[in-house]
Design a protein around this motif. Structure first.
Motif, short mmCIF file in Angstrom:
data_model
loop_
_atom_site.label_atom_id
_atom_site.label_comp_id
_atom_site.label_asym_id
_atom_site.label_seq_id
_atom_site.Cartn_x
_atom_site.Cartn_y
_atom_site.Cartn_z
N TYR A 30 -19.89 -19.89 33.71
CA TYR A 30 -20.53 -18.84 32.93
C TYR A 30 -22.02 -19.12 32.83
CZ TYR A 30 -20.91 -21.99 28.91
OH TYR A 30 -21.25 -23.03 28.09
N GLU A 31 -22.78 -18.03 32.71
CA GLU A 31 -24.22 -18.07 32.44
C GLU A 31 -24.46 -16.96 31.43
OE1 GLU A 31 -26.63 -17.78 35.96
OE2 GLU A 31 -25.29 -19.10 37.08
N SER A 32 -24.82 -17.34 30.19
CA SER A 32 -24.93 -16.33 29.14
C SER A 32 -26.21 -16.48 28.33
CB SER A 32 -23.73 -16.42 28.20
OG SER A 32 -23.73 -17.65 27.50
N THR A 33 -26.63 -15.35 27.77
CA THR A 33 -27.81 -15.35 26.90
C THR A 33 -27.42 -15.15 25.44
OG1 THR A 33 -28.09 -12.99 27.27
CG2 THR A 33 -29.33 -14.48 28.72
N GLY A 52 -7.28 -24.55 31.24
CA GLY A 52 -7.81 -25.31 30.12
C GLY A 52 -9.11 -25.99 30.49
N GLY A 53 -9.59 -26.83 29.61
CA GLY A 53 -10.82 -27.58 29.87
C GLY A 53 -12.07 -26.73 29.72
N GLY A 54 -13.17 -27.28 30.18
CA GLY A 54 -14.44 -26.58 30.15
C GLY A 54 -14.93 -26.27 28.75
N ALA A 55 -15.91 -25.37 28.68
CA ALA A 55 -16.52 -24.98 27.41
C ALA A 55 -15.51 -24.32 26.48
CB ALA A 55 -17.70 -24.05 27.66
N ALA A 56 -14.51 -23.65 27.04
CA ALA A 56 -13.50 -22.99 26.22
C ALA A 56 -12.72 -24.01 25.39
CB ALA A 56 -12.55 -22.17 27.08
N SER A 57 -12.34 -25.13 26.00
CA SER A 57 -11.62 -26.17 25.25
C SER A 57 -12.54 -26.87 24.26
CB SER A 57 -11.01 -27.19 26.21
OG SER A 57 -9.94 -26.61 26.90
N SER A 80 -14.70 -19.80 16.00
CA SER A 80 -15.73 -20.52 16.74
C SER A 80 -16.09 -19.73 18.00
CB SER A 80 -15.27 -21.94 17.09
OG SER A 80 -14.26 -21.91 18.06
N SER A 81 -17.21 -20.09 18.61
CA SER A 81 -17.67 -19.38 19.79
C SER A 81 -18.25 -20.37 20.79
CB SER A 81 -18.73 -18.35 19.41
OG SER A 81 -19.85 -18.99 18.83
N ILE A 82 -18.49 -19.88 21.99
CA ILE A 82 -19.15 -20.66 23.03
C ILE A 82 -20.61 -20.26 23.01
CG2 ILE A 82 -19.29 -21.11 25.51
CD1 ILE A 82 -16.26 -20.39 25.61
N ALA A 83 -21.48 -21.21 22.76
CA ALA A 83 -22.91 -20.94 22.62
C ALA A 83 -23.49 -20.41 23.93
CB ALA A 83 -23.64 -22.21 22.21
N ALA A 84 -24.58 -19.66 23.80
CA ALA A 84 -25.31 -19.20 24.98
C ALA A 84 -25.67 -20.40 25.84
CB ALA A 84 -26.56 -18.44 24.56
N GLY A 85 -25.65 -20.22 27.15
CA GLY A 85 -25.96 -21.30 28.07
C GLY A 85 -25.21 -21.11 29.36
N SER A 86 -24.94 -22.22 30.05
CA SER A 86 -24.22 -22.14 31.32
C SER A 86 -23.41 -23.41 31.52
CB SER A 86 -25.20 -21.95 32.47
OG SER A 86 -26.06 -23.07 32.57
N GLY A 87 -22.42 -23.29 32.38
CA GLY A 87 -21.56 -24.43 32.70
C GLY A 87 -20.19 -23.96 33.13
N ASN A 122 -20.30 -14.30 42.73
CA ASN A 122 -19.68 -15.31 43.59
C ASN A 122 -18.20 -15.51 43.28
OD1 ASN A 122 -22.20 -15.81 44.83
ND2 ASN A 122 -22.74 -17.18 43.14
N CYS A 123 -17.54 -14.50 42.78
CA CYS A 123 -16.10 -14.48 42.50
C CYS A 123 -15.66 -15.37 41.34
CB CYS A 123 -15.27 -14.85 43.74
SG CYS A 123 -15.21 -13.52 44.94
N ASN A 124 -16.49 -16.31 40.87
CA ASN A 124 -16.04 -17.18 39.79
C ASN A 124 -17.12 -17.52 38.76
OD1 ASN A 124 -17.51 -18.92 41.40
ND2 ASN A 124 -16.13 -20.64 41.10
N THR A 125 -18.19 -16.70 38.70
CA THR A 125 -19.23 -16.92 37.70
C THR A 125 -19.40 -15.64 36.88
OG1 THR A 125 -20.40 -18.49 39.12
CG2 THR A 125 -21.65 -17.53 37.30
N ILE A 126 -19.27 -15.81 35.55
CA ILE A 126 -19.42 -14.71 34.61
C ILE A 126 -20.84 -14.76 34.07
CG2 ILE A 126 -18.66 -13.76 32.41
CD1 ILE A 126 -15.92 -15.17 33.00
N LYS A 127 -21.59 -13.65 34.21
CA LYS A 127 -22.98 -13.59 33.73
C LYS A 127 -23.14 -12.48 32.71
CE LYS A 127 -26.41 -14.82 36.26
NZ LYS A 127 -27.49 -14.96 37.23
#
Length: 128
Positions: A30-33, A52-57, A80-87, A122-127
């Motif tokens: 993900y890449e978010s503002t 599982g895993g990643g920023a979501a976990s 809770s939320s996932i803060a703006a950013g990327s990863g 690119n099929c697997n990046t959410i912006k």
């Protein structure tokens, strides 16, 4: 030796790897503002074995996956939320993945539950 350096083995056992080389392992990025309160998407032409895993976990999201419809749903019961950013948003273990595997039917919500306009790159990046 990976254990003697600052790098660690990924889920595939590769020193310093990102998990992308594993048979059946697939990352969604993900890449978010702005902060993300929840997400839902499908993964085409695959069976989802695990998610599982990643920023979501890290954010404490509940992750549910449907093997029949290949749909992933992530949200927080505690607000809770996932803060703006990327990863890495999420690590998926898939059966049947190939070069045509992509996410689709994307729904992203903000911390209030309102829909956020987002795109897939690119099929697997959410912006957004």
């Amino acid at each position: 030796h990976c254990s003697e350096s600052p790098m660690v083995n990924d889920d595939c056992g590769i020193c310093g790897g990102d998990g992308s080389a594993c048979e059946g392992m697939w990352n969604v990025y993900y890449e978010s503002t702005e902060a993300m309160g929840g997400f839902q998407f499908k993964v085409n032409n695959v069976t989802i074995l695990n998610a599982g895993g990643g920023a979501a976990s890290t954010a404490g999201f509940s992750i549910t996956s449907s093997t029949s419809s290949a749909t992933i749903l992530g949200f927080s019961m505690s607000g809770s939320s996932i803060a703006a950013g990327s990863g890495v948003l999420l690590n998926l273990e898939l059966s049947g993945a190939d070069n045509s595997t992509c996410i689709s039917d994307l729904i992203i919500s903000d911390v209030s539950g309102d829909s956020i306009s987002a795109s897939i790159e690119n099929c697997n990046t959410i912006k957004f």
